[in-house]
Structure formats: C-alpha cells, structure tokens
Design a protein around this motif. Structure first.
Motif, PDB file in Angstrom:
ATOM      1  N   THR A 283       0.832  -1.202   0.000  1.00 58.48           N
ATOM      2  CA  THR A 283       0.000   0.000   0.000  1.00 58.48           C
ATOM      3  C   THR A 283       0.867   1.252   0.000  1.00 58.48           C
ATOM      4  OG1 THR A 283      -1.763  -1.157   1.188  1.00 58.48           O
ATOM      5  CG2 THR A 283      -1.800   1.244   1.250  1.00 58.48           C
ATOM      6  N   ARG A 284       1.941   1.218   0.773  1.00 56.02           N
ATOM      7  CA  ARG A 284       2.882   2.346   0.772  1.00 56.02           C
ATOM      8  C   ARG A 284       3.551   2.482  -0.602  1.00 56.02           C
ATOM      9  NH1 ARG A 284       4.162   7.322   1.806  1.00 56.02           N
ATOM     10  NH2 ARG A 284       6.368   7.678   2.249  1.00 56.02           N
ATOM     11  N   ALA A 285       3.892   1.367  -1.208  1.00 50.89           N
ATOM     12  CA  ALA A 285       4.508   1.413  -2.541  1.00 50.89           C
ATOM     13  C   ALA A 285       3.561   2.048  -3.554  1.00 50.89           C
ATOM     14  CB  ALA A 285       4.887  -0.003  -2.984  1.00 50.89           C
ATOM     15  N   ARG A 286       2.291   1.725  -3.451  1.00 48.45           N
ATOM     16  CA  ARG A 286       1.301   2.296  -4.376  1.00 48.45           C
ATOM     17  C   ARG A 286       1.219   3.817  -4.225  1.00 48.45           C
ATOM     18  NH1 ARG A 286      -4.718   2.125  -5.358  1.00 48.45           N
ATOM     19  NH2 ARG A 286      -4.879   1.357  -7.497  1.00 48.45           N
ATOM     20  N   GLN A 287       1.275   4.282  -3.001  1.00 48.20           N
ATOM     21  CA  GLN A 287       1.259   5.728  -2.767  1.00 48.20           C
ATOM     22  C   GLN A 287       2.484   6.393  -3.399  1.00 48.20           C
ATOM     23  OE1 GLN A 287       1.109   5.751   1.512  1.00 48.20           O
ATOM     24  NE2 GLN A 287      -1.138   5.860   1.567  1.00 48.20           N
ATOM     25  N   LEU A 288       3.652   5.764  -3.227  1.00 48.05           N
ATOM     26  CA  LEU A 288       4.875   6.339  -3.784  1.00 48.05           C
ATOM     27  C   LEU A 288       4.859   6.336  -5.315  1.00 48.05           C
ATOM     28  CD1 LEU A 288       7.537   4.792  -1.358  1.00 48.05           C
ATOM     29  CD2 LEU A 288       6.652   7.131  -1.368  1.00 48.05           C
ATOM     30  N   LEU A 289       4.331   5.262  -5.906  1.00 48.02           N
ATOM     31  CA  LEU A 289       4.262   5.202  -7.366  1.00 48.02           C
ATOM     32  C   LEU A 289       3.366   6.292  -7.938  1.00 48.02           C
ATOM     33  CD1 LEU A 289       3.958   1.345  -7.916  1.00 48.02           C
ATOM     34  CD2 LEU A 289       5.842   2.782  -8.705  1.00 48.02           C
ATOM     35  N   LYS A 290       2.267   6.569  -7.252  1.00 44.71           N
ATOM     36  CA  LYS A 290       1.294   7.516  -7.771  1.00 44.71           C
ATOM     37  C   LYS A 290       1.592   8.961  -7.397  1.00 44.71           C
ATOM     38  CE  LYS A 290      -2.750   4.494  -8.265  1.00 44.71           C
ATOM     39  NZ  LYS A 290      -3.136   4.968  -9.587  1.00 44.71           N
ATOM     40  N   SER A 312       7.831  -6.512  -8.116  1.00 44.65           N
ATOM     41  CA  SER A 312       6.864  -6.488  -9.218  1.00 44.65           C
ATOM     42  C   SER A 312       5.915  -7.673  -9.140  1.00 44.65           C
ATOM     43  CB  SER A 312       7.584  -6.482 -10.560  1.00 44.65           C
ATOM     44  OG  SER A 312       8.362  -5.303 -10.711  1.00 44.65           O
ATOM     45  N   LYS A 313       6.437  -8.841  -8.797  1.00 37.22           N
ATOM     46  CA  LYS A 313       5.597 -10.044  -8.688  1.00 37.22           C
ATOM     47  C   LYS A 313       4.563  -9.882  -7.574  1.00 37.22           C
ATOM     48  CE  LYS A 313       5.948 -15.064  -7.842  1.00 37.22           C
ATOM     49  NZ  LYS A 313       5.164 -15.083  -6.580  1.00 37.22           N
ATOM     50  N   CYS A 314       5.013  -9.434  -6.407  1.00 41.68           N
ATOM     51  CA  CYS A 314       4.096  -9.245  -5.278  1.00 41.68           C
ATOM     52  C   CYS A 314       3.052  -8.174  -5.598  1.00 41.68           C
ATOM     53  CB  CYS A 314       4.875  -8.856  -4.024  1.00 41.68           C
ATOM     54  SG  CYS A 314       5.948 -10.151  -3.377  1.00 41.68           S
ATOM     55  N   TYR A 315       3.497  -7.104  -6.251  1.00 37.64           N
ATOM     56  CA  TYR A 315       2.601  -5.998  -6.561  1.00 37.64           C
ATOM     57  C   TYR A 315       1.505  -6.437  -7.531  1.00 37.64           C
ATOM     58  CZ  TYR A 315       1.324  -1.081  -7.055  1.00 37.64           C
ATOM     59  OH  TYR A 315       0.645   0.120  -7.017  1.00 37.64           O
ATOM     60  N   ARG A 316       1.914  -7.160  -8.571  1.00 36.05           N
ATOM     61  CA  ARG A 316       0.934  -7.626  -9.560  1.00 36.05           C
ATOM     62  C   ARG A 316      -0.069  -8.592  -8.911  1.00 36.05           C
ATOM     63  NH1 ARG A 316       0.291  -8.922 -15.166  1.00 36.05           N
ATOM     64  NH2 ARG A 316       2.270  -8.014 -15.805  1.00 36.05           N
ATOM     65  N   GLU A 317       0.412  -9.482  -8.074  1.00 37.79           N
ATOM     66  CA  GLU A 317      -0.477 -10.440  -7.428  1.00 37.79           C
ATOM     67  C   GLU A 317      -1.486  -9.758  -6.519  1.00 37.79           C
ATOM     68  OE1 GLU A 317       2.110 -13.136  -5.428  1.00 37.79           O
ATOM     69  OE2 GLU A 317       2.579 -14.306  -7.242  1.00 37.79           O
ATOM     70  N   PRO A 322       1.076  -4.565 -12.867  1.00 35.48           N
ATOM     71  CA  PRO A 322       2.470  -4.407 -12.474  1.00 35.48           C
ATOM     72  C   PRO A 322       2.758  -2.961 -12.091  1.00 35.48           C
ATOM     73  CG  PRO A 322       2.293  -4.589 -14.859  1.00 35.48           C
ATOM     74  CD  PRO A 322       0.933  -4.845 -14.315  1.00 35.48           C
ATOM     75  N   PRO A 323       3.811  -2.706 -11.328  1.00 39.40           N
ATOM     76  CA  PRO A 323       4.132  -1.336 -10.895  1.00 39.40           C
ATOM     77  C   PRO A 323       4.272  -0.354 -12.048  1.00 39.40           C
ATOM     78  CG  PRO A 323       5.477  -2.929  -9.709  1.00 39.40           C
ATOM     79  CD  PRO A 323       4.749  -3.692 -10.764  1.00 39.40           C
ATOM     80  N   ARG A 324       4.845  -0.785 -13.175  1.00 35.15           N
ATOM     81  CA  ARG A 324       5.040   0.132 -14.300  1.00 35.15           C
ATOM     82  C   ARG A 324       3.704   0.624 -14.845  1.00 35.15           C
ATOM     83  NH1 ARG A 324       9.486   1.141 -16.675  1.00 35.15           N
ATOM     84  NH2 ARG A 324      10.459  -0.743 -15.810  1.00 35.15           N
ATOM     85  N   ASN A 328       2.016   4.429 -14.885  1.00 33.13           N
ATOM     86  CA  ASN A 328       1.526   5.058 -16.119  1.00 33.13           C
ATOM     87  C   ASN A 328       0.017   5.265 -16.130  1.00 33.13           C
ATOM     88  OD1 ASN A 328       4.135   5.115 -17.171  1.00 33.13           O
ATOM     89  ND2 ASN A 328       3.926   3.096 -18.124  1.00 33.13           N
ATOM     90  N   GLY A 329      -0.641   4.839 -15.050  1.00 32.45           N
ATOM     91  CA  GLY A 329      -2.079   5.050 -14.955  1.00 32.45           C
ATOM     92  C   GLY A 329      -2.902   4.138 -15.826  1.00 32.45           C
ATOM     93  N   ILE A 330      -2.404   2.940 -16.128  1.00 25.65           N
ATOM     94  CA  ILE A 330      -3.120   1.995 -16.975  1.00 25.65           C
ATOM     95  C   ILE A 330      -3.927   1.049 -16.102  1.00 25.65           C
ATOM     96  CG2 ILE A 330      -2.876   0.129 -18.657  1.00 25.65           C
ATOM     97  CD1 ILE A 330      -0.281   1.464 -19.574  1.00 25.65           C
ATOM     98  N   ASP A 331      -5.211   0.996 -16.343  1.00 18.27           N
ATOM     99  CA  ASP A 331      -6.104   0.082 -15.637  1.00 18.27           C
ATOM    100  C   ASP A 331      -6.222  -1.190 -16.457  1.00 18.27           C
ATOM    101  OD1 ASP A 331      -8.203  -1.287 -14.491  1.00 18.27           O
ATOM    102  OD2 ASP A 331      -9.363   0.512 -14.059  1.00 18.27           O
ATOM    103  N   SER A 332      -5.951  -2.327 -15.836  1.00 15.99           N
ATOM    104  CA  SER A 332      -5.947  -3.579 -16.588  1.00 15.99           C
ATOM    105  C   SER A 332      -7.307  -3.915 -17.162  1.00 15.99           C
ATOM    106  CB  SER A 332      -5.488  -4.726 -15.672  1.00 15.99           C
ATOM    107  OG  SER A 332      -6.382  -4.883 -14.586  1.00 15.99           O
ATOM    108  N   ARG A 333      -8.388  -3.341 -16.610  1.00 16.49           N
ATOM    109  CA  ARG A 333      -9.714  -3.641 -17.129  1.00 16.49           C
ATOM    110  C   ARG A 333     -10.031  -2.855 -18.391  1.00 16.49           C
ATOM    111  NH1 ARG A 333     -12.625  -1.829 -11.914  1.00 16.49           N
ATOM    112  NH2 ARG A 333     -11.108  -0.222 -12.364  1.00 16.49           N
ATOM    113  N   GLN A 334      -9.355  -1.714 -18.608  1.00 19.05           N
ATOM    114  CA  GLN A 334      -9.722  -0.843 -19.715  1.00 19.05           C
ATOM    115  C   GLN A 334      -9.510  -1.512 -21.059  1.00 19.05           C
ATOM    116  OE1 GLN A 334      -7.382   2.590 -18.846  1.00 19.05           O
ATOM    117  NE2 GLN A 334      -8.874   3.405 -17.380  1.00 19.05           N
TER     118      GLN A 334
END
Length: 380
Positions: A283-290, A312-317, A322-324, A328-334
């Motif tokens: 959750t902290r990583a997500r804040q830093l990425l964004k 990256s593996k943990c984040y995607r799961e 993935p973190p990248r 970049n603001g890409i939603d996997s559902r879009q």
C-alpha cells in the motif's frame, strides 16, 4: 461524399442523445460534501462536452426541506411521488442513517429497482439500499464508521473498505470526496478517459483514485481498546516498512510468542502477520508510485523489497497490475472494455416529459456557455 454524410449523421445522432438522468434521494442529516462530490463532476462533464450528458434532480419523500449534517437546509427539486424518468437513483446518507431511513424510502427504492434503475449511494446511503434488500450479494462500500454496524444489521451484504465499489448495476461510495472519484470513474467508462481527466484538471484534483484504493480505517476503530498488543505490533510494522522486522522479533517486542502473534492476526484481522505486513508495504509502494517521481527500484527499496522482480511479482499479485502500469495510470480492465459492456444506459428521446421539473443541469449548462472551457473536450 457518402463517408462525409455518414460522419455528419453520426454527429447529429450523438447530439440528439438524451442525457442520463439521476435522482439524488436526500436522507435527513445527509453529508453535503458527499452530495457535492457526486454532482459537481456531472456539471463539469456537461460544460467540457458542451452539451447535456447528465441531468439531475434532488429528491425527498415529501418534497420538503432536508437538513444536512452541517445544519444547512436544501430544498429538493421534487418529491418521490412525482414520476420522473430516471436512469440512476443515488441515496445520499450521513449521520445516523438507521434513523433517517423510513418505510416510505424503502418502498420507493424497491419500486425503482423494479423499474430497472441503476442504484447507488454516497456516504452512508447504502444503509437505505441494504434495508430495502437491494444490496444482497453486491460488493458495497460505506463510510468506515458504519462498517461494523452495517455488517451486523445486514449480514448478506458483502462489505468492503474500498473507497467505492461498482458491482454490476450498483455503485456505492464511502464519504467525503470518495463520490468524486466514483463519478469520475463512471464518467470515464461512459465517455472516455479524456473527459474524466479534463474534469479532474478543472477541479485541481491531482489523482483520480480507483476501485482498488482503500479507506484508511483506523485500526483502533476495528479493534477497540481490547487488543493493545496487536495495536502495538501494527504500529511497529507501520514504522518499519523500509527495513521489515522479523516476526520473532516483533513477538518479543510485545512479549508474546510467535504462535500467539499469529493467532492474534488470524482472529482479529483474518490474515497472517506476514500477509498483513506485506499489505502495508505494498500500500505504501502504491502511494509512492502515484504521488512521487521515485523510480520503481527506489520504491521497491523504500518498501523493504530486496529485488525489483520480487517487488513487481508481489505488486501484480496483490493489485492486479504491475508497478510500471500503475505508474503510467493503466487500468488492466480498460483494455477489456467494449462499448457493449459499458453499464451506463443512454436514453434516446430528445426531451423530458412535460410533467418533470426543470433540472438545474440545464441552468448550469447555459451559464457555462460563456466559459473558455465550454465544449473543450471532444467525446469519443
């Protein structure tokens, strides 16, 4: 020539599309910030598009004044007994929702469901939908203060701590500014990300949160004061994200065995201590990425991951992207969305029935025509 005529016909058809109509049912002591957070994106969508994509009405059971939680009184546009051609119904709750929901509210909401309206809520408005039996089996968000009470009152409603939830034809948002994020996501699904981005820019809203973002529910609220050792352990975890502390060491800090530690987490937080610690770090990583310009390698290191591939593996799961892509603001559902899968319906008649009151959306759009941003976004 034929192609040009087809384009013109398509444009004319787009202009002829009638806006989606929303009815905001105001419960006594509703929170004004949640109502504004839901309506303002609709107003700005109309302004930037240069035409009426949405119209809305505020409603109460009897059409009389409704007092918000801050003491301000709102005069609704109509009473619920007035027939309106609604596409969405949004219940606006606030303080003590269990006292503000009446039998008349329940009956009206059930009638709206039978008419196949899309049903939603902001703040504690989901209490009314649940009382009407309209959220059974639907993932539901509500302000964290009401989570425990609602779970006890409506055990068939799967609750989540997410800021908002969109589950089939139900959409529910927790309080404060969370309805703004929900509406921006719904507008983006219906009319494209460019329009949603334009609205967030107009509101100086730096980051549009999505369905994966969680409410920050104070752990003390979840546990009360009955588990001081568990609260102390979590505080230690939160203070040591960059260099995680081993479970044996954590246990010794609060004078419990590792087995006791694991039992505490399993009993009160429904997960292992290592899983909870991982959640805090991710959750902290997500804040830093964004919210920062740190590289992915730096983010991984700041959150206690020894290697970028493992991070990256943990984040995607955990988050599904993935973190990248998160950066970049890409939603996997879009990428999977198709026009036929969009949930929002568009009505195809040009004008509202004469019996309907005038929506304030019309006045707002007329006033916006002098703004430099009027019709500044081309819809897809």
């Amino acid at each position: 020539m034929a192609s040009s005529q087809a384009v013109q016909a398509s444009s004319a058809a787009a202009r002829a599309v009638v806006p989606q109509t929303l009815g905001f049912l105001l419960l006594e002591n509703f929170t004004l910030i949640s109502l504004a957070s839901a309506i303002e994106p609709l107003r700005m969508a109309n302004q930037l598009a240069g035409r009426e994509l949405y119209r809305w009405y505020t409603l109460s059971h009897d059409g009389e004044l409704v007092r918000a939680s801050d003491g301000l009184q709102i005069t609704p546009d109509a009473a619920t007994h007035i027939p309106l051609s609604l596409d969405w119904v949004v219940v606006c709750g606030g303080v003590a929702p269990h006292r503000g929901v009446t039998r008349e509210h329940v009956a009206w909401l059930q009638a709206q469901s039978r008419l196949s309206r899309r049903l939603g809520s902001v703040c504690t408005g989901s209490w009314a939908l649940a009382k009407a039996g309209l959220l059974d089996g639907y993932e539901t968000s509500i302000h964290w203060e009401c989570l425990a009470a609602m779970q006890e009152a409506f055990p068939r409603v799967p609750l989540t701590t997410r800021l908002f939830s969109i589950d089939r034809d139900r959409f529910t948002a927790s309080g404060g500014t969370a309805p703004l994020d929900m509406m921006l996501n719904l507008i983006g699904r219906d009319h494209g990300r460019e329009l949603a981005a334009g609205i967030s820019e107009m509101f100086i809203y730096d980051r549009v949160r999505n369905e994966q973002d969680q409410q920050r529910v104070p752990l003390k609220h979840v546990l009360g004061t009955t588990q001081p050792k568990l609260l102390e352990i979590v505080a230690l975890m939160e203070a040591n994200l960059e260099e995680p502390i081993g479970l044996d060491e954590l246990a010794s800090y609060v004078d419990v065995s590792r087995r006791q530690l694991e039992r505490l987490f399993q009993k009160y937080l429904n997960c292992s201590p290592s899983r909870y610690y991982l959640k805090l770090r991710l959750t902290r990583a997500r804040q830093l990425l964004k919210q920062t310009a740190l590289s992915i390698i730096e983010v991984a290191s700041a959150c206690g991951f020894v290697s970028t591939p493992h991070f990256s593996k943990c984040y995607r799961e955990y988050f599904g992207v993935p973190p990248r892509d998160e950066r970049n603001g890409i939603d996997s559902r879009q990428a999977r969305d198709t026009p036929g899968e969009r949930e929002l319906r568009v009505r195809m008649s040009l004008s509202a029935p004469p019996a309907e009151p005038l929506s304030s959306a019309v006045l707002a759009l007329t006033q916006a025509q002098g703004e430099p941003t009027y019709a500044s976004v081309t819809l897809r």
